[in-house]
Design a protein around this motif. Sequence first.
Motif, PDB file in Angstrom:
ATOM      1  N   VAL A  35      13.236  -4.994  -4.314  1.00 41.42           N
ATOM      2  CA  VAL A  35      12.641  -5.722  -5.438  1.00 41.42           C
ATOM      3  C   VAL A  35      12.347  -4.765  -6.597  1.00 41.42           C
ATOM      4  N   GLY A  36      11.906  -3.560  -6.246  1.00 42.72           N
ATOM      5  CA  GLY A  36      11.608  -2.571  -7.279  1.00 42.72           C
ATOM      6  C   GLY A  36      12.821  -2.242  -8.128  1.00 42.72           C
ATOM      7  N   LYS A  37      13.980  -2.141  -7.506  1.00 46.07           N
ATOM      8  CA  LYS A  37      15.217  -1.835  -8.235  1.00 46.07           C
ATOM      9  C   LYS A  37      15.592  -2.978  -9.168  1.00 46.07           C
ATOM     10  N   LEU A  38      15.460  -4.212  -8.684  1.00 46.93           N
ATOM     11  CA  LEU A  38      15.798  -5.373  -9.509  1.00 46.93           C
ATOM     12  C   LEU A  38      14.869  -5.479 -10.717  1.00 46.93           C
ATOM     13  N   ILE A  39      13.589  -5.204 -10.507  1.00 49.88           N
ATOM     14  CA  ILE A  39      12.630  -5.222 -11.621  1.00 49.88           C
ATOM     15  C   ILE A  39      12.969  -4.132 -12.626  1.00 49.88           C
ATOM     16  N   LYS A  40      13.317  -2.961 -12.116  1.00 47.47           N
ATOM     17  CA  LYS A  40      13.671  -1.838 -12.987  1.00 47.47           C
ATOM     18  C   LYS A  40      14.884  -2.154 -13.846  1.00 47.47           C
ATOM     19  N   LEU A  74       0.822  -1.208   0.000  1.00 45.87           N
ATOM     20  CA  LEU A  74       0.000   0.000   0.000  1.00 45.87           C
ATOM     21  C   LEU A  74       0.861   1.266   0.000  1.00 45.87           C
ATOM     22  N   LYS A  75       2.103   1.125   0.467  1.00 46.29           N
ATOM     23  CA  LYS A  75       3.037   2.258   0.467  1.00 46.29           C
ATOM     24  C   LYS A  75       3.921   2.258  -0.784  1.00 46.29           C
ATOM     25  N   GLY A  76       3.678   1.278  -1.670  1.00 47.52           N
ATOM     26  CA  GLY A  76       4.481   1.190  -2.885  1.00 47.52           C
ATOM     27  C   GLY A  76       5.789   0.463  -2.706  1.00 47.52           C
ATOM     28  N   ASP A  77       5.926  -0.266  -1.605  1.00 45.40           N
ATOM     29  CA  ASP A  77       7.158  -1.004  -1.316  1.00 45.40           C
ATOM     30  C   ASP A  77       6.954  -2.482  -1.634  1.00 45.40           C
ATOM     31  N   LEU A  78       7.696  -2.992  -2.603  1.00 43.15           N
ATOM     32  CA  LEU A  78       7.583  -4.402  -2.983  1.00 43.15           C
ATOM     33  C   LEU A  78       8.435  -5.306  -2.106  1.00 43.15           C
ATOM     34  N   GLY A  79       9.160  -4.729  -1.182  1.00 41.08           N
ATOM     35  CA  GLY A  79       9.988  -5.525  -0.289  1.00 41.08           C
ATOM     36  C   GLY A  79      11.438  -5.551  -0.718  1.00 41.08           C
ATOM     37  N   LYS A  80      12.238  -6.273   0.043  1.00 44.83           N
ATOM     38  CA  LYS A  80      13.666  -6.396  -0.222  1.00 44.83           C
ATOM     39  C   LYS A  80      14.019  -7.843  -0.521  1.00 44.83           C
ATOM     40  N   ALA A 131      10.156 -12.542  -1.387  1.00 46.80           N
ATOM     41  CA  ALA A 131       9.843 -11.152  -1.720  1.00 46.80           C
ATOM     42  C   ALA A 131      10.018 -10.879  -3.211  1.00 46.80           C
ATOM     43  N   LEU A 132      11.089 -11.409  -3.790  1.00 47.71           N
ATOM     44  CA  LEU A 132      11.363 -11.175  -5.204  1.00 47.71           C
ATOM     45  C   LEU A 132      10.347 -11.886  -6.086  1.00 47.71           C
ATOM     46  N   VAL A 133       9.983 -13.118  -5.740  1.00 45.53           N
ATOM     47  CA  VAL A 133       8.967 -13.841  -6.512  1.00 45.53           C
ATOM     48  C   VAL A 133       7.640 -13.095  -6.464  1.00 45.53           C
ATOM     49  N   GLN A 134       7.242 -12.683  -5.280  1.00 42.06           N
ATOM     50  CA  GLN A 134       5.962 -11.984  -5.115  1.00 42.06           C
ATOM     51  C   GLN A 134       5.947 -10.677  -5.899  1.00 42.06           C
ATOM     52  N   GLY A 135       7.014  -9.892  -5.775  1.00 37.64           N
ATOM     53  CA  GLY A 135       7.066  -8.609  -6.462  1.00 37.64           C
ATOM     54  C   GLY A 135       7.096  -8.755  -7.970  1.00 37.64           C
ATOM     55  N   ALA A 136       7.882  -9.699  -8.474  1.00 37.69           N
ATOM     56  CA  ALA A 136       8.006  -9.882  -9.920  1.00 37.69           C
ATOM     57  C   ALA A 136       6.696 -10.378 -10.534  1.00 37.69           C
ATOM     58  N   VAL A 137       6.065 -11.342  -9.870  1.00 35.87           N
ATOM     59  CA  VAL A 137       4.793 -11.871 -10.389  1.00 35.87           C
ATOM     60  C   VAL A 137       3.713 -10.798 -10.337  1.00 35.87           C
ATOM     61  N   LEU A 138       3.686 -10.022  -9.266  1.00 34.52           N
ATOM     62  CA  LEU A 138       2.702  -8.944  -9.170  1.00 34.52           C
ATOM     63  C   LEU A 138       2.925  -7.919 -10.280  1.00 34.52           C
ATOM     64  N   PHE A 139       4.171  -7.602 -10.556  1.00 38.94           N
ATOM     65  CA  PHE A 139       4.479  -6.636 -11.613  1.00 38.94           C
ATOM     66  C   PHE A 139       4.000  -7.146 -12.966  1.00 38.94           C
ATOM     67  N   ILE A 140       4.249  -8.426 -13.248  1.00 37.11           N
ATOM     68  CA  ILE A 140       3.793  -9.008 -14.512  1.00 37.11           C
ATOM     69  C   ILE A 140       2.269  -9.004 -14.583  1.00 37.11           C
ATOM     70  N   ALA A 141       1.611  -9.278 -13.453  1.00 43.74           N
ATOM     71  CA  ALA A 141       0.147  -9.263 -13.426  1.00 43.74           C
ATOM     72  C   ALA A 141      -0.387  -7.868 -13.735  1.00 43.74           C
ATOM     73  N   VAL A 142       0.271  -6.841 -13.188  1.00 48.76           N
ATOM     74  CA  VAL A 142      -0.148  -5.463 -13.464  1.00 48.76           C
ATOM     75  C   VAL A 142       0.003  -5.151 -14.949  1.00 48.76           C
TER      76      VAL A 142
END
Length: 320
Positions: free
Chosen positions: A87-92, A73-79, A280-291
């Motif tokens: 996670v956001g940096k790795l996706i970027k 909710l704060k825009g933090d995908l975790g570490k 954290a990385l799996v969750q963030g990456a899959v969520l990003f792909i879903a978006v």
Amino acid sequence: MLKIILKRVLQIIPILFIVVTLVFGITRVIPGDPAAVMLGPQASADEVMKLRDELGLNDSISKQYGTYMKGLLKGDLGKSYSYSESVGKLIKETFPNTLILASCSIVLALFIGIPLGIISATKQYSIFDYISMIAALIGVSMPIFWLGLMLVLVFSVNLGWLPSMGMGSMDNGIGDVISHLVLPTIALSTIPSATFARITRSSMLESVKQDYVKALRAKGLSERVVIWKHVLKNALPPIITVLGLQISSALSGAILTETIFNWPGMGKLIVDAIGNRDYALVQGAVLFIAVIYVAINLLVDIVYMYINPKVSYDSVKGGS
């Protein structure tokens, strides 16, 4: 139209919530301990337990879920556990590489599939039509992982024409990057090419039977103008719908392709994260792909309504 678009946007929220919840639950039942994987087999039980405390893995599942949702909710995908970076940096860093591969594969698929489908429709029941549709059927049915391995075996191992691993570097010139891009692009574009050929042929055959086509021919317009300017325009809506689905599939289907060719994109990132039990990385990456997936489908719906204003909301919903 604005009301329909707003309603579609609001429908995205529960979809993403379900995705987040499912991925969170699935990662927690994957065999293996992230702390043990990070520390290695030589680590003691006390060291593993201490790291689990630091990562919050000893908390209850409900508490872990609540903490994760507050961060989202704060825009933090975790570490990331394994990379010690956000996670956001790795996706970027990795998503542009996946986008390059997916874009090239879709462009190649469009250049192959749509002309193939048009020619097959104009030469229905000809030898060309039969051969092209059989080839399209084989293309749709061919597993990417098998095709990728065969491409590597033939063009890299046996012939030595093209590199099979990595992305190349601009330091070595644009040719190095392009040569590394060829094989993964071919592998990833096979299914979209076959799909575009089949849907284009079907849509063209349906449009070419309409009365307006007979009227255009009666006016003396050349067959080329009738087919490429008028019939193709009216056959576009189904093709655009499939285009959106294939773009989404290319982004998600790049996981296998990137793994086979060691392409440094999000697909390989996810595979490595699963191997490292990096929740954290799996969750963030899959969520990003879903978006990305739902955003592309929403854009396709908007384009569909624009080129075909008579379309009902029910048909738009069914196309997504």
